[in-house]
Design a protein around this motif. Structure first.
Motif, mmCIF file in Angstrom:
data_model
loop_
_atom_site.group_PDB
_atom_site.id
_atom_site.type_symbol
_atom_site.label_atom_id
_atom_site.label_comp_id
_atom_site.label_asym_id
_atom_site.label_seq_id
_atom_site.Cartn_x
_atom_site.Cartn_y
_atom_site.Cartn_z
ATOM 1 N N PRO A 81 0.816 -1.227 0.000
ATOM 2 C CA PRO A 81 0.000 0.000 0.000
ATOM 3 C C PRO A 81 0.846 1.272 0.000
ATOM 4 C CG PRO A 81 -0.973 -1.627 1.454
ATOM 5 C CD PRO A 81 0.347 -2.194 1.014
ATOM 6 N N ALA A 82 1.957 1.271 0.756
ATOM 7 C CA ALA A 82 2.792 2.475 0.815
ATOM 8 C C ALA A 82 3.522 2.730 -0.502
ATOM 9 C CB ALA A 82 3.799 2.357 1.955
ATOM 10 N N SER A 83 4.020 1.676 -1.161
ATOM 11 C CA SER A 83 4.740 1.893 -2.426
ATOM 12 C C SER A 83 3.781 2.362 -3.522
ATOM 13 C CB SER A 83 5.485 0.634 -2.857
ATOM 14 O OG SER A 83 4.610 -0.406 -3.243
ATOM 15 N N ILE A 84 2.562 1.830 -3.539
ATOM 16 C CA ILE A 84 1.567 2.292 -4.514
ATOM 17 C C ILE A 84 1.137 3.722 -4.195
ATOM 18 C CG2 ILE A 84 -0.811 1.971 -5.301
ATOM 19 C CD1 ILE A 84 1.117 0.041 -6.614
ATOM 20 N N GLY A 85 0.932 4.016 -2.925
ATOM 21 C CA GLY A 85 0.597 5.390 -2.556
ATOM 22 C C GLY A 85 1.655 6.371 -3.005
ATOM 23 N N CYS A 86 2.926 5.980 -2.882
ATOM 24 C CA CYS A 86 4.040 6.819 -3.319
ATOM 25 C C CYS A 86 4.048 6.974 -4.839
ATOM 26 C CB CYS A 86 5.349 6.197 -2.825
ATOM 27 S SG CYS A 86 6.847 7.073 -3.312
ATOM 28 N N THR A 91 0.460 9.883 -1.485
ATOM 29 C CA THR A 91 1.171 10.214 -0.254
ATOM 30 C C THR A 91 2.386 11.051 -0.627
ATOM 31 O OG1 THR A 91 2.546 8.215 -0.380
ATOM 32 C CG2 THR A 91 0.474 8.042 0.834
ATOM 33 N N LYS A 92 3.126 11.494 0.376
ATOM 34 C CA LYS A 92 4.354 12.232 0.119
ATOM 35 C C LYS A 92 5.374 11.320 -0.549
ATOM 36 C CE LYS A 92 7.892 15.047 2.404
ATOM 37 N NZ LYS A 92 8.367 15.585 3.711
ATOM 38 N N ALA A 93 5.971 11.790 -1.619
ATOM 39 C CA ALA A 93 6.905 10.968 -2.384
ATOM 40 C C ALA A 93 8.202 10.756 -1.623
ATOM 41 C CB ALA A 93 7.201 11.625 -3.729
ATOM 42 N N PRO A 99 9.257 -0.600 -2.193
ATOM 43 C CA PRO A 99 8.344 -1.317 -1.295
ATOM 44 C C PRO A 99 8.947 -1.661 0.065
ATOM 45 C CG PRO A 99 8.243 -2.238 -3.505
ATOM 46 C CD PRO A 99 9.399 -1.276 -3.492
ATOM 47 N N ASN A 100 10.277 -1.743 0.148
ATOM 48 C CA ASN A 100 10.907 -2.102 1.412
ATOM 49 C C ASN A 100 11.255 -0.901 2.283
ATOM 50 O OD1 ASN A 100 10.924 -4.955 1.074
ATOM 51 N ND2 ASN A 100 12.512 -4.704 -0.458
ATOM 52 N N PHE A 272 11.911 2.515 -8.204
ATOM 53 C CA PHE A 272 11.061 2.685 -9.379
ATOM 54 C C PHE A 272 11.871 3.117 -10.594
ATOM 55 C CE2 PHE A 272 8.373 5.625 -11.946
ATOM 56 C CZ PHE A 272 7.458 4.688 -12.409
ATOM 57 N N LYS A 273 11.562 2.509 -11.739
ATOM 58 C CA LYS A 273 12.243 2.825 -12.982
ATOM 59 C C LYS A 273 11.294 3.468 -13.987
ATOM 60 C CE LYS A 273 15.329 0.655 -16.385
ATOM 61 N NZ LYS A 273 15.998 -0.639 -16.775
#
Length: 410
Positions: A81-86, A91-93, A99-100, A272-273
């Motif tokens: 959820p946090a990596s998708i939000g980012c 959410t704040k980038a 993800p980790n 992320f790429k």
């Protein structure tokens, strides 16, 4: 090397596939499994629906290092959820949206989201609680409703679908009430009864979203079902499918069609790429549905036909999301456009616009086509029959308007 694809028989218990091994090594190699419930069958169009899920199975199982917050196993770069939000700027980038390391989950949401599925998921409430605790999400306001008034039989393949749906709708809009509406079977008659029940529940809650991750091939009488998606105050979502071409109900003009992408990460760091079109995501021009008014802005691309998808999100199982289903053994990596429909429903709920109808929501989406602060335009990748369509600047058959960039324009 191209990953192998296997088919699981419906009666097969899935849990042993992902049993842990103390000797398993962390790695990136694996294969994709297509559950029996996701296989379209001749004669099913307009009669029975299939799910749109695929499973990524690490070749050596998960490693034995269990984490109790964030990703449940170490060494993998599958989405949280946090990596998708980012990634989708909910959410704040943080650099790389890894993800980790990404830890800030989407917040907000209101009113209700109903997920319509077939068959019973007996561990739904406890599994959603486990998922929420794992990723630091607030406890869900959650209810299971039997559409026919009677508890349906269980089905392990559809149970995976239901786990995915409720967990990722909650992940994107954690303050929204979540309803799982269970149809007695995957027949269209049972599923559309469940859609009616879901619509009534969401309307009573003051409005919100209904998500349908299932579908079938198009059929000549499909327009007679379009009225199921017109309850005032509700926006409907459906997956476009995991194969070239179009499916119903995603092509309905009264539904937001959810397409799929691939999230590319650097294999060594997990950062992320890029985001590309997912080559297996459904999309195209409807055989029976005319172009709705909100698509006049893309009439030069779709002509007089309804074009899908409208809006996309992660769907490639090779870059999939974590899902928990105790009935099938625990943690899974899942993909397919069954991910994108509940995820996008949650994103739209979090945005807070609460449109009066799907058409009103889609008018907002298409009015924001090309607005960088609303959508990330996916301009790389391909999809469709013979991989003949490209992701291009603006709307395209592979990804629609693109993927979310914050809450604007939704």
């Amino acid at each position: 090397m191209k990953l192998r694809v296997f088919v699981i028989a419906a009666a097969l218990v899935l849990a042993p596939v992902l049993s842990n091994s103390a000797n398993a090594q962390v790695g990136h190699r694996g294969h994709v499994v297509v559950p029996d419930s996701s296989i379209p069958r001749a004669g099913d169009a307009g009669k029975r629906a299939h799910t749109n899920i695929r499973l990524f199975i690490p070749d050596n199982g998960f490693n034995s290092v269990r984490h109790f917050y964030g990703p449940p196993y170490s060494g993998y770069f599958f989405e949280t959820p946090a990596s998708i939000g980012c990634l989708y700027k909910l959410t704040k980038a943080v650099t790389g949206c890894n993800p980790n390391t990404a830890s800030l989950n989407p917040a907000g949401g209101a009113k209700a989201i109903a997920l319509v599925d077939a068959y019973d998921y007996p561990h739904a409430a406890s599994d959603l609680a486990t998922f929420s605790t794992q990723f630091g999400l607030p406890a869900a306001t959650f209810q299971v409703v039997y559409a026919s008034g009677t508890k349906p039989p269980g089905n392990l393949n559809w149970e995976l679908e239901e786990a995915l749906d409720i967990e990722w709708a909650h992940a994107m809009a954690p303050n929204a009430a979540i309803y799982l509406v269970e149809a007695a079977s995957n027949s269209f008659s049972d599923l559309f009864l469940a859609v009616q029940v879901a619509s009534n529940l969401v309307a009573t809650a003051g409005g919100g979203e209904v998500s349908m991750s299932w579908g079938s091939g198009e059929f000549s009488s499909e327009t007679s079902y379009d009225s199921y998606f017109t309850t005032p105050g509700i926006v409907y979502f459906a997956s476009t499918g995991d194969a070239p071409g179009t499916s119903y109900p995603s092509v309905s003009p009264n539904v937001v069609a959810a397409g799929g992408t691939t999230i590319r990460r650097f294999p060594d760091s997990g950062n992320f790429k890029a985001e590309f079109a997912w080559s297996d995501a459904g999309g195209g021009l409807s055989d029976y549905e005319p172009r709705p008014g909100y698509q006049s802005v893309i009439s030069g691309l779709v002509g007089n036909q309804r074009g899908v998808p409208d809006f996309s999100a992660i769907a490639d199982p090779n870059t999939g999301v974590w899902v928990y289903d105790s009935g099938n053994g625990g943690w899974w990596i899942m993909g397919g456009t069954s991910v994108s429909s509940p995820m996008i429903a949650g994103i739209v709920n979090k945005a807070g616009g609460f449109a009066t109808s799907s058409a009103a929501e889609l008018t907002t989406i298409y009015n924001n086509l090309g607005v960088a602060g609303a959508f990330g335009d996916i301009t790389a990748g391909y999809c469709g029959p013979y991989m003949g369509y490209n992701a291009e600047k603006g709307w395209d058959i592979c990804t629609g308007v693109g993927t979310a960039r914050g809450s604007t324009g939704k």
